[in-house]
Motif scaffolding. Structure first.
Motif, short mmCIF file in Angstrom:
data_model
loop_
_atom_site.label_atom_id
_atom_site.label_comp_id
_atom_site.label_asym_id
_atom_site.label_seq_id
_atom_site.Cartn_x
_atom_site.Cartn_y
_atom_site.Cartn_z
N ALA A 1 0.82 -1.22 0.00
CA ALA A 1 0.00 0.00 0.00
C ALA A 1 0.85 1.26 0.00
O ALA A 1 0.32 2.37 -0.13
CB ALA A 1 -0.94 0.01 1.20
N LEU A 2 2.17 1.12 0.15
CA LEU A 2 3.08 2.26 0.14
C LEU A 2 3.80 2.32 -1.20
O LEU A 2 3.86 1.35 -1.94
CB LEU A 2 4.09 2.14 1.28
N ALA A 3 4.38 3.48 -1.49
CA ALA A 3 5.04 3.69 -2.78
C ALA A 3 6.37 4.39 -2.56
O ALA A 3 6.53 5.19 -1.63
CB ALA A 3 4.16 4.51 -3.71
N GLY A 4 7.33 4.09 -3.45
CA GLY A 4 8.62 4.78 -3.43
C GLY A 4 9.38 4.61 -2.14
O GLY A 4 9.94 5.59 -1.63
N CYS A 5 9.45 3.39 -1.60
CA CYS A 5 10.09 3.17 -0.30
C CYS A 5 11.59 2.93 -0.45
O CYS A 5 12.04 2.33 -1.43
CB CYS A 5 9.44 1.98 0.41
N TYR A 6 12.35 3.39 0.54
CA TYR A 6 13.78 3.10 0.57
C TYR A 6 14.26 3.04 2.02
O TYR A 6 13.62 3.56 2.93
CB TYR A 6 14.58 4.15 -0.22
N CYS A 7 15.38 2.37 2.21
CA CYS A 7 15.93 2.11 3.54
C CYS A 7 16.91 3.22 3.92
O CYS A 7 17.63 3.74 3.06
CB CYS A 7 16.61 0.75 3.53
N VAL A 8 16.95 3.58 5.23
CA VAL A 8 17.85 4.66 5.67
C VAL A 8 18.75 4.24 6.83
O VAL A 8 19.65 5.00 7.21
CB VAL A 8 17.05 5.92 6.08
N ASN A 9 18.56 3.06 7.43
CA ASN A 9 19.36 2.72 8.60
C ASN A 9 20.66 2.02 8.20
O ASN A 9 20.97 1.85 7.02
CB ASN A 9 18.54 1.91 9.61
N ASN A 10 21.42 1.58 9.21
CA ASN A 10 22.76 1.05 8.96
C ASN A 10 22.78 -0.27 8.20
O ASN A 10 23.83 -0.70 7.72
CB ASN A 10 23.50 0.86 10.29
N SER A 11 21.63 -0.95 8.09
CA SER A 11 21.60 -2.20 7.32
C SER A 11 21.76 -1.94 5.83
O SER A 11 22.06 -2.87 5.07
CB SER A 11 20.29 -2.94 7.58
N GLY B 1 16.18 1.03 -2.11
CA GLY B 1 14.76 0.75 -2.29
C GLY B 1 14.36 -0.57 -1.66
O GLY B 1 15.17 -1.50 -1.57
N VAL B 2 13.11 -0.62 -1.20
CA VAL B 2 12.65 -1.83 -0.51
C VAL B 2 11.43 -2.38 -1.20
O VAL B 2 10.68 -1.67 -1.86
CB VAL B 2 12.34 -1.54 0.98
N ALA B 3 11.22 -3.68 -1.02
CA ALA B 3 10.07 -4.42 -1.56
C ALA B 3 9.61 -5.39 -0.48
O ALA B 3 10.27 -5.53 0.56
CB ALA B 3 10.48 -5.15 -2.84
N PRO B 4 8.47 -6.06 -0.69
CA PRO B 4 8.02 -7.02 0.33
C PRO B 4 9.04 -8.08 0.69
O PRO B 4 9.03 -8.61 1.80
CB PRO B 4 6.76 -7.63 -0.31
N ASP B 5 9.99 -8.39 -0.21
CA ASP B 5 10.98 -9.42 0.06
C ASP B 5 12.21 -8.88 0.76
O ASP B 5 13.12 -9.63 1.08
CB ASP B 5 11.38 -10.10 -1.26
N GLY B 6 12.28 -7.55 0.98
CA GLY B 6 13.43 -6.97 1.67
C GLY B 6 14.04 -5.84 0.89
O GLY B 6 13.43 -5.29 -0.05
#
Length: 648
Positions: A159-169, A572-577
């Motif tokens: 339900a979200l769009a344009g997601c990306y990761c920001v933490n140390n992982s 960028g993130v997806a349901p699989d990670g």
């Protein structure tokens, strides 16, 4: 004539000569430069027009000689929204505070502080994971409550769009290194939710000050106290605007006057396109999204996908010491996300030695022996000599409304003892598909002046130029997926693309006479202008005269631009990670195009940004083929895939 009179005459004669020193081309270039200075890019337009316009401040003309104060907004506020974001040692945004001026009176009246760290950012929400990792992630969408307060609603990642990761992982120092864009992305999602819920709100400007971004806003639409505006109804029902427009036009005196004028009389045809689309939605849900153990307890079992068993206590034999009589408490928190999908929740079994109580949010629901109902020691002797087993099958669902609930088991032990309670939950994990037709052709189909001209049904041409082709699409099977839900649906068709030919009858419209223009074009040259006009007696008179185009000057072949690139981690993130974790090379490139600037020596200079490297220097670059390949790749990637058993 005196010398003074001669001097005044000479001065008066010289003034028009000085005023006319600039040629027409020079004056045009001067005006163009002045206009370009005030509206060359989005920053200039925002600074010179948008921000002062919404704030009610002065706007000046292009030449700066005149100014005026527009009244575009009903209410303005210095700061509509203020967002503070500070990352922690794990790279997550550990502190995210949002302050908002709800009534635009210049004072913040709502402050929302997120209770969890933010590990990922989306265009319309955020993602919270275990700090510093991409584990146990939960997705939240920006939303507005019925009372108008900003909030977060837990949703599926799809339900979200344009997601990306920001933490140390995903990398180090991602938030601090990209603080401006991070703040803009968070603010864009918040502003989008607010303006969707209340279309009266307009955002004039965003200013970044360290870890803070501030938005200046105004109430710029409809000046109404109620955010539910009549104008927004067309977004949900686009076909309604046709009938409403006809009703307004019928009662408008200006429209009727134009309709009856010679310019508005005659017949014309318009081609209008529309679609009829079958929309299928699946409500994907996970077991943890319905009910989950968030703290306490000692085990969670899933015998089947639709069941969950939650256990709390200390089940090992004689693991609790009581002396003559001692009370031991055990607590467990269950988070109910969707009570409608919680089919049942029962206290199925309990073992204890010697007395036991079970409470839900402090309310006593079970006691054994039943005489122990108070908060103190049991009314009888603690030691009852053995371990007791009970199967109350007590319905706990009425207590488990949406939100967090504390399950509390209290045991009174004499000597040695133990306790364990089990709660069994039955879940509804069905996809609950909903299907509807979105018909934007209804208005044209009901209009007697409109005829179906072309129709394409799922790629099959059924109408062409108003005539049926005789082709009929076969029933299709499509697979719809959302999260863990999938549905195979067979329907006669899924999408109809139509074009209607509509006749507009406004009276008698005389055909224009194009013969004079045709004569001029056919008989003129670069040095001779030929003309033919009709005389009063019905004949024609021809003429010709010398003609020359003015010197058009020389212009550059193009506006010189340059191409640069900068490394960008694929966060960028997806349901699989995280997408970068699935790639051999998780570092990609961001490509930038810059308009070149001119040095004092007249050479073109490429304004390379921080962290960028030059790819193509200033010149007339043509990357159109590359753009076409990328767009075609995206288009084909989103196209339906059809599997058949035929050889192709």
């Amino acid at each position: 004539m005196t010398w003074r009179g001669l001097l005044l005459l000479a001065t008066s004669l010289a003034m028009p000569i000085a005023a006319q020193a600039q040629t027409m081309e020079e004056r045009a270039r001067t005006a163009a430069e002045a206009a370009r200075e005030k509206s060359a890019d989005i920053e200039a337009i925002q600074q010179n027009y948008l921000t002062p316009g919404l704030a009610g401040e002065a706007i000046t003309t292009v030449d700066g000689t005149k100014s005026f104060n527009p009244s575009l907004a009903c209410q303005t506020t210095a700061t509509l929204l203020e967002i503070l974001a500070q990352p922690g040692s794990t790279g997550d945004i550990s502190a995210l505070r949002i302050s908002r001026d709800k009534d635009l009176n210049g004072t913040f009246d709502q402050t929302l502080t997120l209770p969890m760290p933010v590990s990922g950012i989306c265009a319309n929400g955020v993602i919270a994971c275990q700090p510093g990792t991409w584990n146990q992630c939960r997705s939240y969408r920006w939303d507005v409550s019925a009372a108008g307060d900003l909030k977060l609603t837990e949703v599926d990642l799809t339900a979200l769009a344009g997601c990306y990761c920001v933490n140390n992982s995903c990398g180090s120092n991602l938030v601090w290194g990209n603080l401006a864009s991070t703040l803009k992305d968070i603010g864009g999602g918040v502003v989008g939710a607010l303006t969707s819920a209340d279309p009266r709100i307009g955002v004039a400007q965003a200013a970044i000050d360290g870890p803070i971004i501030r938005y200046t806003g105004a109430q710029s639409t409809a000046c109404a106290p109620n955010p539910s505006l009549a104008q927004t109804v067309y977004r949900a029902n686009p076909a309604q605007i046709q009938g409403d427009a006809a009703s307004v036009a019928a009662g408008n005196s200006v429209f009727q006057a134009l309709k009856g004028s010679p310019a508005g009389m005659g017949k014309a045809e318009q081609i209008r396109a529309c679609t009829i689309r079958r929309e299928v939605k699946l409500e994907a849900v996970t077991a943890d999204g319905i009910i989950a153990r968030t703290s306490g307890g000692y085990a969670t079992y899933a015998d089947t996908p639709e069941t969950r068993a939650f256990l709390l206590g200390s089940p090992r034999d004689d693991s609790l010491s009581g002396g003559s009589c001692r009370i031991h408490d055990f607590r467990m928190t269950l988070d109910v996300g969707d009570p409608d999908r919680l089919v049942s929740a029962r206290l199925s079994q309990i073992l204890f030695d010697d007395w036991v109580q079970v409470r839900v949010d402090g309310v006593l629901v079970h006691a054994d022996p039943g005489s122990w109902t108070g908060a103190g020691l049991p009314p009888g002797t603690c030691e009852r000599g053995r371990t007791w087993y009970a199967y109350p099958n007590l319905d706990l669902k009425p207590y488990l409304t949406k939100g967090s609930h504390e399950i509390w088991v209290r045991v009174a032990v004499g000597g040695e003892g133990e306790v364990s309670a089990r709660i069994d939950a039955m879940l509804d994990l069905s996809c609950n598909p909903t299907e509807r037709l979105i018909d934007t052709c209804a208005g044209y189909a009901a209009d007697a002046n409109c005829q179906l001209h072309d129709e394409n049904v799922d790629g099959v041409q059924t109408f062409r130029n108003g005539v049926g082709t005789g082709l009929t699409p076969l029933p299709q099977t499509r697979l719809f997926e959302s999260g863990a839900c999938s549905l195979s649906l067979v329907r006669p068709w899924f999408e109809r693309d139509r074009r209607y030919r509509c006749t507009i009858d406004t009276g008698v419209l005389p055909q224009p006479d194009l013969s004079r223009g045709a004569y001029i074009i056919d008989h003129s040259t670069e040095t001779l202008l030929a003309d033919r006009v009709q005389t009063k007696d019905g004949g024609y008179a021809t003429s010709s005269r010398a003609f020359a185009l003015p010197d058009r000057g020389s212009v550059a072949a193009c506006e010189p631009i340059c191409k640069t690139r900068a490394p960008k981690a694929n966060t960028g993130v997806a349901p699989d990670g995280v997408v970068g974790a699935r790639q051999n090379a998780p570092i990609g490139w961001d490509t930038f195009y810059h308009a070149c600037t001119r040095s004092s020596a007249g050479a073109d200079i490429c304004p390379v940004g921080d962290g960028e490297e030059l790819v193509s220097d200033c010149g007339c670059l043509d990357d159109f083929p590359e753009a076409i390949v990328m767009m075609q790749t995206v288009r084909l990637g989103g196209a339906d895939m059809i599997c058949t058993s035929e050889s192709r």
